[in-house]
Design an enzyme around this catalytic site. Sequence first.
Site, PDB file in Angstrom:
ATOM      1  N   LYS A 116     102.055  97.716  94.056  1.00  0.00           N
ATOM      2  CA  LYS A 116     102.758  98.534  93.050  1.00  0.00           C
ATOM      3  C   LYS A 116     103.583  99.624  93.726  1.00  0.00           C
ATOM      4  O   LYS A 116     103.066 100.397  94.534  1.00  0.00           O
ATOM      5  CB  LYS A 116     101.728  99.167  92.107  1.00  0.00           C
ATOM      6  CG  LYS A 116     102.322 100.167  91.096  1.00  0.00           C
ATOM      7  CD  LYS A 116     101.268 100.678  90.109  1.00  0.00           C
ATOM      8  CE  LYS A 116     101.825 101.763  89.193  1.00  0.00           C
ATOM      9  NZ  LYS A 116     100.812 102.300  88.250  1.00  0.00           N
ATOM     10  N   ASP A 175     105.584 108.440  88.441  1.00  0.00           N
ATOM     11  CA  ASP A 175     105.153 107.966  87.124  1.00  0.00           C
ATOM     12  C   ASP A 175     104.996 109.143  86.156  1.00  0.00           C
ATOM     13  O   ASP A 175     103.965 109.814  86.148  1.00  0.00           O
ATOM     14  CB  ASP A 175     103.823 107.206  87.262  1.00  0.00           C
ATOM     15  CG  ASP A 175     103.346 106.620  85.936  1.00  0.00           C
ATOM     16  OD1 ASP A 175     104.129 106.642  84.966  1.00  0.00           O
ATOM     17  OD2 ASP A 175     102.195 106.129  85.890  1.00  0.00           O
ATOM     18  N   LYS A 212     103.079 111.724  80.182  1.00  0.00           N
ATOM     19  CA  LYS A 212     101.772 112.237  80.605  1.00  0.00           C
ATOM     20  C   LYS A 212     101.698 113.740  80.368  1.00  0.00           C
ATOM     21  O   LYS A 212     102.737 114.409  80.373  1.00  0.00           O
ATOM     22  CB  LYS A 212     101.584 111.992  82.118  1.00  0.00           C
ATOM     23  CG  LYS A 212     101.350 110.558  82.519  1.00  0.00           C
ATOM     24  CD  LYS A 212     101.208 110.456  84.033  1.00  0.00           C
ATOM     25  CE  LYS A 212     100.997 109.014  84.477  1.00  0.00           C
ATOM     26  NZ  LYS A 212      99.744 108.431  84.017  1.00  0.00           N
ATOM     27  N   ASP A 266     102.120 106.953  93.251  1.00  0.00           N
ATOM     28  CA  ASP A 266     101.929 105.736  92.455  1.00  0.00           C
ATOM     29  C   ASP A 266     102.560 104.504  93.136  1.00  0.00           C
ATOM     30  O   ASP A 266     102.588 103.418  92.572  1.00  0.00           O
ATOM     31  CB  ASP A 266     102.520 105.952  91.060  1.00  0.00           C
ATOM     32  CG  ASP A 266     101.759 105.186  89.979  1.00  0.00           C
ATOM     33  OD1 ASP A 266     100.628 104.759  90.244  1.00  0.00           O
ATOM     34  OD2 ASP A 266     102.322 105.003  88.881  1.00  0.00           O
ATOM     35  N   ASP A 320     103.304 104.200  79.510  1.00  0.00           N
ATOM     36  CA  ASP A 320     102.601 104.660  80.709  1.00  0.00           C
ATOM     37  C   ASP A 320     101.803 103.532  81.369  1.00  0.00           C
ATOM     38  O   ASP A 320     101.325 103.685  82.485  1.00  0.00           O
ATOM     39  CB  ASP A 320     101.679 105.833  80.336  1.00  0.00           C
ATOM     40  CG  ASP A 320     101.253 106.641  81.552  1.00  0.00           C
ATOM     41  OD1 ASP A 320     101.799 106.404  82.643  1.00  0.00           O
ATOM     42  OD2 ASP A 320     100.374 107.516  81.382  1.00  0.00           O
ATOM     43  N   GLU A 343     102.791 101.020  82.934  1.00  0.00           N
ATOM     44  CA  GLU A 343     103.977 100.401  83.536  1.00  0.00           C
ATOM     45  C   GLU A 343     103.654  99.554  84.755  1.00  0.00           C
ATOM     46  O   GLU A 343     104.384  98.627  85.082  1.00  0.00           O
ATOM     47  CB  GLU A 343     105.002 101.486  83.890  1.00  0.00           C
ATOM     48  CG  GLU A 343     104.815 102.157  85.253  1.00  0.00           C
ATOM     49  CD  GLU A 343     103.516 102.957  85.374  1.00  0.00           C
ATOM     50  OE1 GLU A 343     102.924 103.296  84.331  1.00  0.00           O
ATOM     51  OE2 GLU A 343     103.090 103.225  86.518  1.00  0.00           O
ATOM     52  N   ARG A 400     101.282  97.376  85.421  1.00  0.00           N
ATOM     53  CA  ARG A 400     101.001  95.960  85.145  1.00  0.00           C
ATOM     54  C   ARG A 400     102.284  95.200  84.825  1.00  0.00           C
ATOM     55  O   ARG A 400     102.383  93.999  85.072  1.00  0.00           O
ATOM     56  CB  ARG A 400      99.986  95.856  84.006  1.00  0.00           C
ATOM     57  CG  ARG A 400     100.460  96.449  82.715  1.00  0.00           C
ATOM     58  CD  ARG A 400      99.333  96.710  81.725  1.00  0.00           C
ATOM     59  NE  ARG A 400      98.550  97.898  82.088  1.00  0.00           N
ATOM     60  CZ  ARG A 400      97.468  98.310  81.446  1.00  0.00           C
ATOM     61  NH1 ARG A 400      97.015  97.632  80.419  1.00  0.00           N
ATOM     62  NH2 ARG A 400      96.831  99.396  81.828  1.00  0.00           N
TER      63      ARG A 400
HETATM   64  N1  BES Z   1      99.637 105.364  87.656  1.00  0.00           N
HETATM   65  C1  BES Z   1      98.779 105.417  86.523  1.00  0.00           C
HETATM   66  C2  BES Z   1      97.310 105.307  86.902  1.00  0.00           C
HETATM   67  C3  BES Z   1      96.716 106.471  87.649  1.00  0.00           C
HETATM   68  C4  BES Z   1      96.037 107.461  86.960  1.00  0.00           C
HETATM   69  C5  BES Z   1      96.799 106.563  89.016  1.00  0.00           C
HETATM   70  C6  BES Z   1      95.472 108.509  87.626  1.00  0.00           C
HETATM   71  C7  BES Z   1      96.231 107.612  89.704  1.00  0.00           C
HETATM   72  C8  BES Z   1      95.565 108.592  89.009  1.00  0.00           C
HETATM   73  C9  BES Z   1      99.096 104.267  85.565  1.00  0.00           C
HETATM   74  O1  BES Z   1     100.421 103.880  85.534  1.00  0.00           O
HETATM   75  C10 BES Z   1      98.765 104.737  84.186  1.00  0.00           C
HETATM   76  O2  BES Z   1      99.379 105.652  83.738  1.00  0.00           O
HETATM   77  N2  BES Z   1      97.784 104.103  83.546  1.00  0.00           N
HETATM   78  C11 BES Z   1      97.391 104.460  82.226  1.00  0.00           C
HETATM   79  C12 BES Z   1      97.208 103.210  81.418  1.00  0.00           C
HETATM   80  C13 BES Z   1      96.978 103.454  79.966  1.00  0.00           C
HETATM   81  C14 BES Z   1      98.222 104.015  79.323  1.00  0.00           C
HETATM   82  C15 BES Z   1      96.576 102.155  79.309  1.00  0.00           C
HETATM   83  C16 BES Z   1      96.092 105.241  82.323  1.00  0.00           C
HETATM   84  O3  BES Z   1      95.247 104.890  83.150  1.00  0.00           O
HETATM   85  O4  BES Z   1      95.957 106.234  81.618  1.00  0.00           O
HETATM   86 ZN    ZN Z   2     101.522 104.233  87.230  1.00  0.00          ZN
HETATM   87 MN    MN Z   3     101.567 105.032  84.142  1.00  0.00          MN
END
Ligand code: BES
Ligand code: ZN
Ligand code: MN
Length: 498
Positions: free
Chosen positions: A259, A264, A271, A282, A341, A343, A345
């Site tokens: 990735k 992000d 966020k 990220d 968010d 993104e 996947r």
């Molecule tokens: N990059 C984030 C995941 C992340 C969170 C990495 C904290 C490092 C620290 C990912 O893109 C994300 O935002 N995931 C969301 C998914 C949700 C919206 C289903 C999450 O984990 O909140």
């Molecule tokens: Zn992310």
């Molecule tokens: Mn995200």
Amino acid sequence: MDIFAGDPRSADTDLVIVTAFEGQASALANWSAATGGEIDRAVASKEFIGKLFETFVTPIVEGGYRARRLAAIGLGEEKSFTVDRARRVAAAIGHTARHRKIPRIAFLADTGLDSPEMMQAIAEGLTLADFDAGSYKTAGYDRFELTSVGLIVDERNRDVAERAARRGRIIGEHCNIARQLDNEPGNALTPSVFANRLAEIARSGGLSAEVLDHHELERLGMGMLLGVGRGSAEPPRLVAIRYEPTGASASPVLGLVGKGITFDTGGISIKPAADMDRMKDDMAGGAAVACAMCALAELKAPIRVIGVIPIAENMPGGRAIRPGDVLKSASGKTVEIINTDAEGRLILGDALWYAQQLGATHLVDIATLTGAISIALGKITSGLFGTPVSFVEHVRATAERAGDRCWPLPLFDEYKDQLRSEIADMMNTGGRLGGAITAALFLKEFTGGLPWIHLDIAGTAWTEENKPFMPKGPTGVGVRTLVELAFTSHIWSDVGAP
Ligand code: BES
Ligand code: ZN
Ligand code: MN
């Protein structure tokens, strides 16, 4: 990495590093004369008993030594000792040396520490210690680097040590390159800059690398990667790296997918402000793939490897995708966006498809994918998913030796109900419960039924606390595991066979 074979007296270094297991520090009595009795005093008074990472530094007073100081560091209990502990102990003493401004250090790899695996791990640890995170500081900062790092070994181990140390140094250096990239701010490391840096890294290792721009991504139909990139003024990229050693058989072809979100924000599903700065890392999975490939090429891994890194910046611009939008993936599957968010996947789904177009027979993806993985496993262990079970177990064991702990989580079909959409083939989120699992199941839809591993490193790519062996900041997680996987294909190459 220097190898000093024979008498430690002749090792041309500033600091000789010796070790002891907990409760066995009296074994250091042979350093008594060299330290004018100081080591015996420290052991007798229990100032040094060999507890893990416990450190005692004292001058060498005996003539005949080139080093001026001795450091003893604890290995902890003998029964709990592992290759990874050796790596961490070496990293810890490397940090101590840097704090004390001792530029040249040599680690005594004596009985128990003199196998190839141990010596490699020590070399990795010492190299990892030589990482500096302050690249943008202009004042009040003392950048101190180790100028010489070495192993002191028995004469008969010289050749084995040379090879192990070289391997450890190369792997450690590539972890540090990945950490450097993870640390880069989003304004410096835009998608085009990141893509070009990865291509440069790959080419420096003799690999071929291609950077696809958004026109080429359009031609390939990568609607998910393009969708994520739409909200940013910086268009997305995809880096494809190929390692094809002469003489390697046509299969297996290991497809590594990482990735590469350079920042992000969450997009329209933005966020919260707290800790959003952290989202500059990220792209840690993407950096790990490119750096691992460069290292495994330098080390002449025996199999073909393909690296695919989809790169975008997730921003809430005027052209950004919205919740409710439907995107069409390169594989043809359609996805209803519930949360912009989620993104990672999306871009990985298109990249997993592309790795198959390039001929991958086995897929391994690595991504800072979900916050939910740290709820499940904390910040010590990465999430491990995949199929078949034998592949998963092989990666788990390999990662453990490499010092990248990970642990398996299930992919039961029932969880897939959470991704069911009314309008498209699936939704891009499955709700709060089992969030890391539904994310992994989303990826599985794009693996074409190939043997596949997914590593969720959202909790492990960055440490929030200083540890003796790893300072706050980027960890380089995954690099070592990916390198070792390329050397163990004799174990995993037939996992997918019917
Ligand atoms: N990059 C984030 C995941 C992340 C969170 C990495 C904290 C490092 C620290 C990912 O893109 C994300 O935002 N995931 C969301 C998914 C949700 C919206 C289903 C999450 O984990 O909140
Ligand atoms: Zn992310
Ligand atoms: Mn995200």
